[in-house]
Design an enzyme around this catalytic site. Structure first.
Site, PDB file in Angstrom:
ATOM      1  N   ILE A  83       4.885   0.549  -3.005  1.00  0.00           N
ATOM      2  CA  ILE A  83       5.184  -0.817  -2.606  1.00  0.00           C
ATOM      3  C   ILE A  83       5.174  -1.602  -3.918  1.00  0.00           C
ATOM      4  CG2 ILE A  83       2.729  -1.243  -2.024  1.00  0.00           C
ATOM      5  CD1 ILE A  83       3.686  -3.312   0.036  1.00  0.00           C
ATOM      6  N   SER A  84       6.261  -2.298  -4.211  1.00  0.00           N
ATOM      7  CA  SER A  84       6.408  -2.930  -5.527  1.00  0.00           C
ATOM      8  C   SER A  84       5.358  -3.997  -5.771  1.00  0.00           C
ATOM      9  CB  SER A  84       7.795  -3.571  -5.660  1.00  0.00           C
ATOM     10  OG  SER A  84       8.788  -2.593  -5.775  1.00  0.00           O
ATOM     11  N   GLN A  85       5.107  -4.236  -7.043  1.00  0.00           N
ATOM     12  CA  GLN A  85       4.228  -5.318  -7.467  1.00  0.00           C
ATOM     13  C   GLN A  85       4.787  -6.646  -6.924  1.00  0.00           C
ATOM     14  OE1 GLN A  85       4.126  -5.467 -11.722  1.00  0.00           O
ATOM     15  NE2 GLN A  85       2.868  -7.314 -11.794  1.00  0.00           N
TER      16      GLN A  85
END
EC number: 2.1.1.77
Length: 214
Positions: free
Chosen positions: A63-65
């Protein structure tokens, strides 16, 4: 699936962090402040949900930053009712941000496990993409083109030509991290049938965008 007062407080702290890092679009910040990111992660990692960092999810993806999500979304300049193509549905967090901004979202995921999980999960939170598709993001979605903007949420070793061709001719925007180990965040703005303006925005790290591996 609980979203508590504590979670909301942590989200506001996260919004303050990414605002301090330079995100200015208030609609994007409001979306980050509203979406319960902890629900997109395994319950054992709740402490990490509102830190500004990427985190592993199923199928060796991440899950992206939050800062990266906000940065890419800000570059897209999404308006309500915009037709948006997302390459790499992943956990669905970026999808939710786009839905929150009022976009009509078409999203492609090539990991079957993630596709199944996210397809069931997003509607439970009230986020309904126009279409969630299991397939090869390199090909885009020609049947639904043109798109006001296209976002790629994985590192691409090169820019897939089909994606450029599926942008709206007058001002369509493609936001894509380009490179092998480290990616340069790149924005293409379509100015004509064969004309594109290109801008680069520094280095990011993404999981790789894989082709034809279904």
């Amino acid at each position: 699936m609980k979203d508590t007062f504590k979670h909301r407080g942590l989200r506001q702290q996260l919004v303050n962090v990414i605002r301090a890092k330079g995100i200015q679009d208030e609609k994007v910040l409001a979306a980050i402040g509203k979406i319960p990111r902890h629900l997109f992660m395994d319950s054992g990692f709740l402490d990490h949900a509102y830190q500004d960092k990427a985190f592993p999810i199923a199928a060796d993806q991440t899950i992206s930053q939050p800062y990266t999500v906000a940065f890419q979304t800000e570059l897209m300049q999404v308006s309500p009712e915009d037709k948006v193509l997302e390459i790499g549905t992943g956990s669905g967090y970026q999808t939710a941000v786009l839905c929150e901004l009022g976009a009509r979202v078409y999203s492609i995921e090539r990991q079957q496990e993630l596709f199944k999980k996210t397809s069931k999960f997003l509607p439970k939170l009230g986020y309904r993409a126009k279409k969630l598709i299991f397939g090869d993001g390199y090909k885009g979605l020609p049947d639904e083109a043109p798109f006001d903007s296209i976002i790629v949420t994985a590192g691409a070793p090169f820019v897939p030509k089909p994606l450029l061709s599926q942008l709206k001719v007058d001002g369509g925007r493609l936001v894509i991290p380009v490179g092998d180990d480290v990616q340069v965040m790149t924005l293409f703005i379509r100015k004509g049938p064969k004309e594109f303006e290109q801008h680069e925005f520094g280095e990011f790290r993404f999981v790789p965008l894989l082709e034809d591996r279904n």
